[in-house]
Design an enzyme around this catalytic site. Structure first.
Site, PDB file in Angstrom:
ATOM      1  CG  ASP A  13      45.237  28.226  48.566  1.00 40.02           C
ATOM      2  OD1 ASP A  13      45.522  28.595  49.712  1.00 40.02           O
ATOM      3  OD2 ASP A  13      45.333  28.967  47.567  1.00 40.02           O
ATOM      4  CE  LYS A  16      49.000  24.562  53.380  1.00 35.10           C
ATOM      5  NZ  LYS A  16      48.423  24.810  52.058  1.00 35.10           N
ATOM      6  N   GLY A  40      46.524  31.296  54.053  1.00 37.42           N
ATOM      7  CA  GLY A  40      45.140  31.451  54.497  1.00 37.42           C
ATOM      8  C   GLY A  40      44.575  30.061  54.685  1.00 37.42           C
ATOM      9  CG  HIS A  41      46.264  27.463  56.748  1.00 34.79           C
ATOM     10  ND1 HIS A  41      47.262  26.869  57.476  1.00 34.79           N
ATOM     11  CD2 HIS A  41      46.827  27.759  55.546  1.00 34.79           C
ATOM     12  CE1 HIS A  41      48.373  26.822  56.748  1.00 34.79           C
ATOM     13  NE2 HIS A  41      48.130  27.363  55.577  1.00 34.79           N
ATOM     14  NE  ARG A 142      73.545  37.537  56.998  1.00 29.66           N
ATOM     15  CZ  ARG A 142      74.801  37.342  56.582  1.00 29.66           C
ATOM     16  NH1 ARG A 142      75.671  36.800  57.381  1.00 29.66           N
ATOM     17  NH2 ARG A 142      75.160  37.671  55.359  1.00 29.66           N
ATOM     18  CD  GLN A 223      53.375  29.806  52.166  1.00 29.54           C
ATOM     19  OE1 GLN A 223      54.335  29.497  52.839  1.00 29.54           O
ATOM     20  NE2 GLN A 223      52.456  30.633  52.611  1.00 29.54           N
ATOM     21  N   GLY A 301      41.651  36.891  47.812  1.00 32.22           N
ATOM     22  CA  GLY A 301      40.396  36.889  47.056  1.00 32.22           C
ATOM     23  C   GLY A 301      40.591  36.712  45.552  1.00 32.22           C
ATOM     24  N   PRO A 303      41.005  35.010  41.919  1.00 32.06           N
ATOM     25  CG  PRO A 303      40.405  35.450  39.708  1.00 32.06           C
ATOM     26  CD  PRO A 303      40.834  36.113  40.980  1.00 32.06           C
TER      27      PRO A 303
HETATM   28  P1  GDP Z   1      44.897  25.624  53.003  1.00 33.06           P
HETATM   29  O1  GDP Z   1      45.585  26.904  52.723  1.00 33.06           O
HETATM   30  O2  GDP Z   1      45.679  24.443  52.518  1.00 33.06           O
HETATM   31  O3  GDP Z   1      44.500  25.460  54.441  1.00 33.06           O
HETATM   32  O4  GDP Z   1      43.565  25.622  52.129  1.00 33.06           O
HETATM   33  P2  GDP Z   1      42.533  26.871  51.974  1.00 33.06           P
HETATM   34  O5  GDP Z   1      41.771  27.010  53.226  1.00 33.06           O
HETATM   35  O6  GDP Z   1      43.216  28.062  51.433  1.00 33.06           O
HETATM   36  O7  GDP Z   1      41.628  26.330  50.796  1.00 33.06           O
HETATM   37  C1  GDP Z   1      40.981  25.102  50.880  1.00 33.06           C
HETATM   38  C2  GDP Z   1      39.491  25.327  50.698  1.00 33.06           C
HETATM   39  O8  GDP Z   1      38.861  24.077  50.530  1.00 33.06           O
HETATM   40  C3  GDP Z   1      38.791  25.948  51.886  1.00 33.06           C
HETATM   41  O9  GDP Z   1      37.771  26.776  51.434  1.00 33.06           O
HETATM   42  C4  GDP Z   1      38.246  24.738  52.651  1.00 33.06           C
HETATM   43  O10 GDP Z   1      37.105  25.065  53.424  1.00 33.06           O
HETATM   44  C5  GDP Z   1      37.863  23.871  51.508  1.00 33.06           C
HETATM   45  N1  GDP Z   1      37.890  22.420  51.725  1.00 33.06           N
HETATM   46  C6  GDP Z   1      38.799  21.656  52.362  1.00 33.06           C
HETATM   47  N2  GDP Z   1      38.512  20.350  52.191  1.00 33.06           N
HETATM   48  C7  GDP Z   1      37.402  20.297  51.420  1.00 33.06           C
HETATM   49  C8  GDP Z   1      36.662  19.244  50.862  1.00 33.06           C
HETATM   50  O11 GDP Z   1      36.958  18.067  51.001  1.00 33.06           O
HETATM   51  N3  GDP Z   1      35.564  19.587  50.099  1.00 33.06           N
HETATM   52  C9  GDP Z   1      35.202  20.874  49.882  1.00 33.06           C
HETATM   53  N4  GDP Z   1      34.144  21.122  49.130  1.00 33.06           N
HETATM   54  N5  GDP Z   1      35.909  21.891  50.386  1.00 33.06           N
HETATM   55  C10 GDP Z   1      36.996  21.625  51.142  1.00 33.06           C
HETATM   56  P1  IMO Z   2      48.450  28.529  51.955  1.00 29.74           P
HETATM   57  O1  IMO Z   2      49.221  28.246  53.231  1.00 29.74           O
HETATM   58  C1  IMO Z   2      48.517  29.554  47.742  1.00 29.74           C
HETATM   59  C2  IMO Z   2      51.745  32.169  46.376  1.00 29.74           C
HETATM   60  C3  IMO Z   2      51.314  33.544  45.895  1.00 29.74           C
HETATM   61  C4  IMO Z   2      52.353  33.769  44.811  1.00 29.74           C
HETATM   62  C5  IMO Z   2      53.613  33.160  45.434  1.00 29.74           C
HETATM   63  C6  IMO Z   2      54.529  34.166  46.115  1.00 29.74           C
HETATM   64  O2  IMO Z   2      47.140  29.163  52.175  1.00 29.74           O
HETATM   65  O3  IMO Z   2      48.402  27.306  51.103  1.00 29.74           O
HETATM   66  P2  IMO Z   2      54.347  35.427  48.435  1.00 29.74           P
HETATM   67  O4  IMO Z   2      53.329  36.392  48.961  1.00 29.74           O
HETATM   68  O5  IMO Z   2      54.510  34.195  49.254  1.00 29.74           O
HETATM   69  O6  IMO Z   2      55.664  36.094  48.159  1.00 29.74           O
HETATM   70  O7  IMO Z   2      53.780  34.977  46.997  1.00 29.74           O
HETATM   71  O8  IMO Z   2      53.165  32.222  46.396  1.00 29.74           O
HETATM   72  N1  IMO Z   2      51.299  31.813  47.739  1.00 29.74           N
HETATM   73  C7  IMO Z   2      50.279  30.978  47.999  1.00 29.74           C
HETATM   74  N2  IMO Z   2      49.424  30.352  47.157  1.00 29.74           N
HETATM   75  N3  IMO Z   2      48.441  29.334  49.063  1.00 29.74           N
HETATM   76  C8  IMO Z   2      49.294  29.937  49.912  1.00 29.74           C
HETATM   77  O9  IMO Z   2      49.339  29.652  51.237  1.00 29.74           O
HETATM   78  C9  IMO Z   2      50.253  30.835  49.387  1.00 29.74           C
HETATM   79  N4  IMO Z   2      51.234  31.602  49.926  1.00 29.74           N
HETATM   80  C10 IMO Z   2      51.865  32.184  48.910  1.00 29.74           C
HETATM   81  O10 IMO Z   2      50.009  33.517  45.378  1.00 29.74           O
HETATM   82  O11 IMO Z   2      52.036  33.032  43.674  1.00 29.74           O
HETATM   83 MG    MG Z   3      45.196  28.729  51.739  1.00 31.79          MG
END
Ligand code: GDP
Ligand code: IMO
Ligand code: MG
Length: 427
Positions: A13, A16, A40-41, A142, A223, A301, A303
């Protein structure tokens, strides 16, 4: 033009999706190479706001070919829904392709992910329960079914019959739940096959062709490094490698072909799910960051746990990935802080250490050693030029750079595509 891997450098998160969406404007191809819909990107661009779980974040750039590589496990329901949602919102997905070697998430994987978590009780890992772990387990055992298998219905039936017999024994005898029906699962997956068949390809040749044309290819990580099954906080990890090395295996690309490796770091740390996190703030500062940044999981969702930037973990991540450059996201979230802390070392059982321990028990006992820096307390979201950042923000970035021994090439100051400060050339 080079191959650039975009890698989560912390616990996922990091932003990326945003970085890939931004850089994809100059690319020919974006390849997702690991994980599944546990990812979740988030992307915010002129098309709107999106949360992508499987489709690469380059899909919004009209000429970019997007590939879901062999290293990804695919839940067809999630993928089909994602494609339909994108199409409804005017995003063309005709440039999307799926590796015929990518494994499928099956209904028993999702069931087992939940049942295994329940069985772990207080030792639950906090998985996303999307079936990703059980699907990768079956790949190694496998016992997997791949997207390519969807193209031969008779062979699919035979394979599914064999595997489902075995899975039903586990479901009924170990977990005491109802077995799954072969007819139902087969009918469901035949339907998915009809929908997905046009997308399924031998994708390594497509990647090779783009390479030979000298086009820019982005590898989109999922991840983060500290969730890697080998180098992360095992067993509190995910089940496929999010590292740059995973990019080669999950796309079908030689390590010699990757030119740049960009580590994406948040300006602080977050983690969702179980496992140690030395800089976690279980106080009002942690709550403040969570609420200000809306740090709630994109996929579940839940925290997110929030804490100060951990430079010990960051240095480790930089080393095992070989980052050639770093991106710092969410700098704007720190705009309100009067003072900032960076963890520069750990204290473990009364001794100072500067490495990231392999043992999760040891890491849980590590106390962070902090360095304090002044905050800047002015908004940065509208700044696009590094020199316009307040002095204290530049000092913060310079200190991170020093601590992780990696140049910060890009700084993000908001979720929107253009909310970024390009500092040094990335490509
Ligand atoms: P990812 O899984 O690495 O793609 O990251 P996520 O999308 O799960 O979480 C990153 C969160 O940060 C998202 O809600 C983005 O919209 C937000 N985000 C990314 N870059 C910035 C930033 O520079 N500032 C703020 N405020 N939010 C950002
Ligand atoms: P992105 O690509 C944050 C975490 C889960 C849990 C552990 C194992 O959005 O950064 P899993 O379902 O993979 O077996 O869960 O890995 N986890 C992530 N945490 N961002 C993710 O992906 C994650 N994908 C898995 O919360 O702790
Ligand atoms: Mg994410």
């Amino acid at each position: 033009m080079p191959v650039v891997a975009i890698i989560g450098a912390q616990w996922g998160d990091e932003g990326k999706g945003k970085v890939v969406d931004l850089l994809a404007q100059q690319a020919k191809m974006v390849v997702r190479f690991s994980g599944g819909d546990n990812a979740g990107h988030s992307v915010a661009n002129p098309y709107g706001e999106f949360k992508l779980h499987l489709v690469p974040s380059g899909i919004f750039s009209p000429r970019v070919v997007c590939i879901i590589g062999n290293g990804v496990v695919i839940n067809p329901v999630v993928l089909i829904d994602e494609i339909e949602q994108l199409n409804k919102r005017g995003v063309d997905t005709s440039r999307l392709f799926i590796s015929d070697r990518a494994h499928l998430i099956m209904p028993y994987h999702i069931l087992l992910d939940g049942l295994e978590e329940e069985a772990r009780g207080g030792k639950a890992l906090g998985t996303t329960r999307k079936g990703v772990g059980p699907a990768f387990t079956d790949k190694a055992a496998r016992l997997g079914i791949r997207t390519g298998d969807l193209l031969d219905k008779e062979a699919l039936l035979e394979r599914l019959r064999f595997i489902l017999d075995y899975k039903n024994v586990i479901l009924t005898k170990i977990y005491g739940v109802s077995p799954l029906s072969l007819d139902e699962v087969y009918a469901q997956y035949c339907q998915y096959a009809g929908y997905l068949a046009p997308y399924i390809r031998e994708t390594t040749t497509m990647i090779d062709e783009a390479l030979n044309q000298g086009k820019l290819i982005l590898l989109e990580g999922a991840q983060g490094a500290l969730l890697d099954p080998d180098f992360g906080t095992y067993p509190y990890t995910t089940s496929s490698s999010p590292l740059a090395g995973g990019g080669c295996l999950g796309a079908g690309l030689s390590p010699t072909k990757i030119d740049r490796i960009l580590g994406v770091f948040k300006a602080y740390c977050t983690r969702v799910g179980g496992g140690p996190m030395p800089t976690e703030l279980k106080d009002e500062t942690g709550d403040l960051i969570r609420e200000r940044a809306h740090e709630y999981g994109t996929t579940t969702g839940r925290p997110r746990r929030c804490g100060w930037f951990d430079a010990v973990a960051a240095r480790f991540s930089t080393r095992i990935n070989g980052f050639t450059g770093a991106v710092v996201t969410r700098l704007d979230i720190l705009d309100i802080m009067p003072r900032l802390k960076i963890c520069v070392g750990y204290e473990l059982d009364g001794k100072s250490i500067d490495y990231f321990p392999g043992s999760v028990a040891a890491l849980a006992r590590c106390q962070p050693v902090y360095e304090e820096l002044p905050g800047w307390q002015v908004p940065t979201s509208d700044i696009r030029d590094y020199d316009q950042l307040p002095l204290q923000a530049r000092q913060y970035i310079s200190r991170l750079e020093e601590l992780i021994s990696c140049p910060v090439s890009l700084i993000c100051v908001g979720p929107e595509r253009e909310q970024a400060i390009k500092r040094t050339p990335i490509l």
